[in-house]
Scaffold this motif. Structure first.
Motif, PDB file in Angstrom:
ATOM      1  N   PRO A 154      71.633  78.042  72.351  1.00  6.47           N
ATOM      2  CA  PRO A 154      70.474  78.418  72.130  1.00  6.47           C
ATOM      3  C   PRO A 154      69.395  77.952  73.206  1.00  6.47           C
ATOM      4  O   PRO A 154      69.800  77.433  73.865  1.00  6.47           O
ATOM      5  N   ALA A 175      76.008  80.170  69.545  1.00  6.79           N
ATOM      6  CA  ALA A 175      76.481  79.123  68.901  1.00  6.79           C
ATOM      7  C   ALA A 175      76.142  77.580  68.184  1.00  6.79           C
ATOM      8  O   ALA A 175      74.852  77.797  67.830  1.00  6.79           O
ATOM      9  N   LYS A 176      76.487  77.650  66.910  1.00 11.01           N
ATOM     10  CA  LYS A 176      76.566  76.973  65.779  1.00 11.01           C
ATOM     11  C   LYS A 176      76.580  75.142  66.351  1.00 11.01           C
ATOM     12  O   LYS A 176      77.623  74.559  66.362  1.00 11.01           O
ATOM     13  N   PRO A 177      75.637  74.801  65.162  1.00  7.52           N
ATOM     14  CA  PRO A 177      76.184  73.136  65.472  1.00  7.52           C
ATOM     15  C   PRO A 177      77.370  72.600  64.978  1.00  7.52           C
ATOM     16  O   PRO A 177      77.931  73.122  64.001  1.00  7.52           O
ATOM     17  N   MET A 198      71.735  78.047  58.102  1.00  7.13           N
ATOM     18  CA  MET A 198      70.527  76.963  59.059  1.00  7.13           C
ATOM     19  C   MET A 198      69.710  78.418  60.655  1.00  7.13           C
ATOM     20  O   MET A 198      70.890  78.176  61.111  1.00  7.13           O
ATOM     21  N   ALA A 199      68.786  78.780  61.030  1.00  2.00           N
ATOM     22  CA  ALA A 199      68.248  79.233  61.769  1.00  2.00           C
ATOM     23  C   ALA A 199      68.393  78.004  63.630  1.00  2.00           C
ATOM     24  O   ALA A 199      68.723  77.589  63.377  1.00  2.00           O
ATOM     25  N   ILE A 200      69.005  79.185  64.514  1.00  5.27           N
ATOM     26  CA  ILE A 200      68.992  78.287  65.531  1.00  5.27           C
ATOM     27  C   ILE A 200      68.207  78.216  66.474  1.00  5.27           C
ATOM     28  O   ILE A 200      68.641  80.511  67.091  1.00  5.27           O
ATOM     29  N   ARG A 254      81.033  81.992  73.180  1.00  7.39           N
ATOM     30  CA  ARG A 254      79.607  81.698  72.561  1.00  7.39           C
ATOM     31  C   ARG A 254      79.143  81.324  73.596  1.00  7.39           C
ATOM     32  O   ARG A 254      78.868  80.752  74.787  1.00  7.39           O
ATOM     33  N   ILE A 273      75.113  70.803  69.693  1.00  4.35           N
ATOM     34  CA  ILE A 273      76.112  71.118  69.713  1.00  4.35           C
ATOM     35  C   ILE A 273      76.418  71.083  71.207  1.00  4.35           C
ATOM     36  O   ILE A 273      76.075  70.450  71.866  1.00  4.35           O
ATOM     37  N   GLU A 313      73.535  88.624  69.854  1.00  2.15           N
ATOM     38  CA  GLU A 313      73.153  87.402  68.944  1.00  2.15           C
ATOM     39  C   GLU A 313      74.116  86.598  67.760  1.00  2.15           C
ATOM     40  O   GLU A 313      74.407  85.965  67.100  1.00  2.15           O
ATOM     41  N   ARG A 314      75.421  87.407  67.716  1.00  2.28           N
ATOM     42  CA  ARG A 314      76.583  87.075  66.534  1.00  2.28           C
ATOM     43  C   ARG A 314      77.173  85.642  67.724  1.00  2.28           C
ATOM     44  O   ARG A 314      77.854  85.303  66.636  1.00  2.28           O
ATOM     45  N   TRP A 361      69.055  74.506  74.751  1.00  2.00           N
ATOM     46  CA  TRP A 361      69.977  73.952  74.251  1.00  2.00           C
ATOM     47  C   TRP A 361      70.402  72.870  76.020  1.00  2.00           C
ATOM     48  O   TRP A 361      70.161  73.345  76.948  1.00  2.00           O
TER      49      TRP A 361
END
Length: 550
Positions: free
Chosen positions: A240, A24-26, A1-3, A237, A514, A20-21, A243
């Motif tokens: 996004p 943070a993700k959900p 899933m893209a954030i 991290r 997040i 980009e790496r 956020w």
């Protein structure tokens, strides 16, 4: 899933260190970021404790030719037959903080582009690699290699490591900017409390009849630090765009000293506010760093025999054994100041969230002026407890000044370039690292040349001059005002800058799942990894300081 506008295609072309790496993700817990920052700061903070190596290195060779007494500094850099003087080694300490400020200023903009992971990685390579180069310098007895490795390469690592978490933490904790940066920068003040006793243990283990064990200690510490710093770098991290903490909304018109807009890096130094805050930091640090450098001899010369139960016995009347006793007690005083330095970084930075950054600096300067002005009286009274308490508070504000300044910059200039702006502002630290000790040492030498004997009178003029420096800082802080609209970027400029990693400001906002979690099992483990060594350092420091009031 893209954030938040980051596509799978973007990630496919990104390297493991790229910005980009690390979006943070959900499910990511924001409380994992401060211990990652601490892992780096606790390692580079050993810069404050490097003096533990000076005496062993000054006796590294079993014998020294008598002609070494007339050795010049240039000769000391290349000699293999003469022991190094402490003064020659001490230049490494100066290089640390000059290069820290310069590298932070030069590469602060690069850090904002590439993100904290790559900056942390390069910092680890420079700091630990520099220590390894210094170990070769010790093995071959080449002081220039020590300067190059620890001082220059290591100093660059210090600058990048010091600023690597600043803008990241400010963005993760918009609701508690001061507390967040205080937690990380606290580690820089505490690094020596872990590193110095660890270095002593290692040198004792490696010491032989022909070697003080320093180069072996450098190798071990470089490897240990590299592991910790890599853990910190890969633990970073970034949130996004759009956020914000769950349930938090930016305060509306709470203070005109806090902007929600952004100033570009190219314009920040053109504003009078930048240079006023530069002066605020420089003067606060100059006063504090001068005291740090003279803490041990100051206590010994002021209180002399009273430190070992012989009040009225002046420093000049003590024999060699008694001087060794009070030197050990003075080391406890230095340790206590380190604790105040560390505690102040977290306490004052957290308080600034409630008081406001400008008011917090008013506290620093007003309290500092009063305490410096009172110090000669406390010395004449012979009150060790009040004297130590006064300088403990002063050092807490020295540390607090470092921890509060990133949030102060974010309040005035916004968060988009706060890391790079902070990097440029650290040239104030480089300046203070030269000016503060120079002023304090010069005044002391001038007093001695004028016939003033070691005792309270030797430092009276120094205390009043330091109070005067803080008075100038107080005035500079009073002139810090909100920026006019002309300095802020337009919404379109901000959106263009954020386009690579996130949606523009007009895009969705929220927590995106997040930042939640608090002190869950993973966060508790991360905090334990950095917290347990720090607690060990605190315990060792407290044990060594018991003699001060024993």
């Amino acid at each position: 899933m893209a954030i938040a506008g980051v596509s799978g295609g973007d990630l496919a072309g990104a390297g493991i260190l790229d910005r980009e790496r690390i979006i943070a993700k959900p499910g990511f817990n924001r409380w994992l970021v401060p211990p990652a920052a601490l892992a780096i700061h606790l390692c580079i903070g050993m810069a404050y404790g490097f003096s533990v190596f000076w005496l062993p290195l000054s006796k590294a060779l079993p014998a020294t030719d008598p002609s070494c007494s007339s050795l010049t500094l240039l000769g000391a850099l290349t000699t293999t037959a003469c022991n190094w003087r402490v003064a020659d080694l001490g230049w490494i300490y100066t290089l640390f903080f000059v290069l820290l400020g310069c590298s932070a200023a030069i590469w602060g903009g690069w850090l904002e582009r590439v993100g904290p992971r790559k900056a942390g990685f390069v910092s680890a390579c420079c700091w630990c690699g520099g220590i390894l180069v210094a170990s070769v310098g010790v093995m071959t007895h080449q002081l220039w290699l020590m300067w190059l490795g620890a001082g220059v390469i290591g100093g660059i690592g210090l600058g990048l490591g010091y600023i690597s978490p600043v803008s990241t933490l400010v963005k993760w904790f918009p609701d508690r900017r001061g507390m967040a940066t205080g937690m990380a920068i606290m580690g820089f003040g505490g690094g020596a409390m872990i590193g110095a006793p660890l270095a002593n243990l290692l040198m004792t283990s490696f010491k032989t009849d022909v070697s003080p064990g320093v180069w072996q200690t450098f190798v071990v510490m470089a490897l240990v630090y590299f592991v910790f710093m890599m853990g910190g770098a890969f633990g970073y991290r970034i949130p996004p765009a759009g956020w914000r903490p769950d349930g938090w909304t930016p305060p509306v018109a709470k203070s005109n000293m806090i902007t929600h807009r952004h100033v570009h890096l190219r314009d920040a130094h053109k504003t009078p506010q930048f240079w006023l805050i530069w002066a605020v930091l420089c003067l606060n640090v100059s006063a504090g760093i001068g005291v740090i450098g003279m803490a041990s001899p100051m206590l010994q010369e002021i209180f002399a025999g009273s430190l070992i139960g012989q009040p009225g016995v002046a420093f000049a009347q003590l024999d060699a054994g008694q001087k060794a006793q009070i030197a050990a007690i003075a080391a406890g005083f230095t340790g206590l100041l380190s604790l105040f330095n560390i505690g102040g970084r977290f306490f004052w930075a957290s308080m600034s969230d409630k008081l406001g950054r400008k008011n917090t600096y008013f506290c620093f300067f007003i309290l500092g002026i009063v305490l410096y002005a009172l110090a000669p009286t406390l010395a004449l009274m012979g009150s060790k407890a009040l004297f130590v308490l006064a300088f403990g508070i002063i050092l807490s504000m020295y540390g607090g000044g470092f921890a509060t300044i990133p949030a102060y910059l974010a309040d005035i200039f916004g968060t988009q370039f706060v890391g790079a702006i902070h990097g440029r502002l650290l040239t104030a630290w480089a300046t203070a690292g030269i000016a503060g000790p120079f002023v304090v040492n010069y005044i002391r030498e001038a007093q001695i040349a004028a016939g003033v004997a070691p005792g309270p009178a030797l430092y009276t003029s120094t205390m009043y001059i330091l109070a005067g420096m803080l008075a100038v800082g107080l005035i500079a802080n009073a002139f810090v005002k909100p920026l006019s609209d002309k300095w802020f970027m337009s919404d379109a400029e901000v959106a263009a800058l954020q386009a690579k990693t996130a949606a523009a400001n007009a895009g969705p906002t929220g927590s995106f799942g997040i930042g939640k979690g608090g002190l869950d099992a993973k966060a508790a483990l991360a905090w334990a990894v950095v917290g347990l060594p720090l607690l060990w350092g605190v315990w060792v420091t407290l044990k060594s300081s018991f003699a001060l009031f024993g």
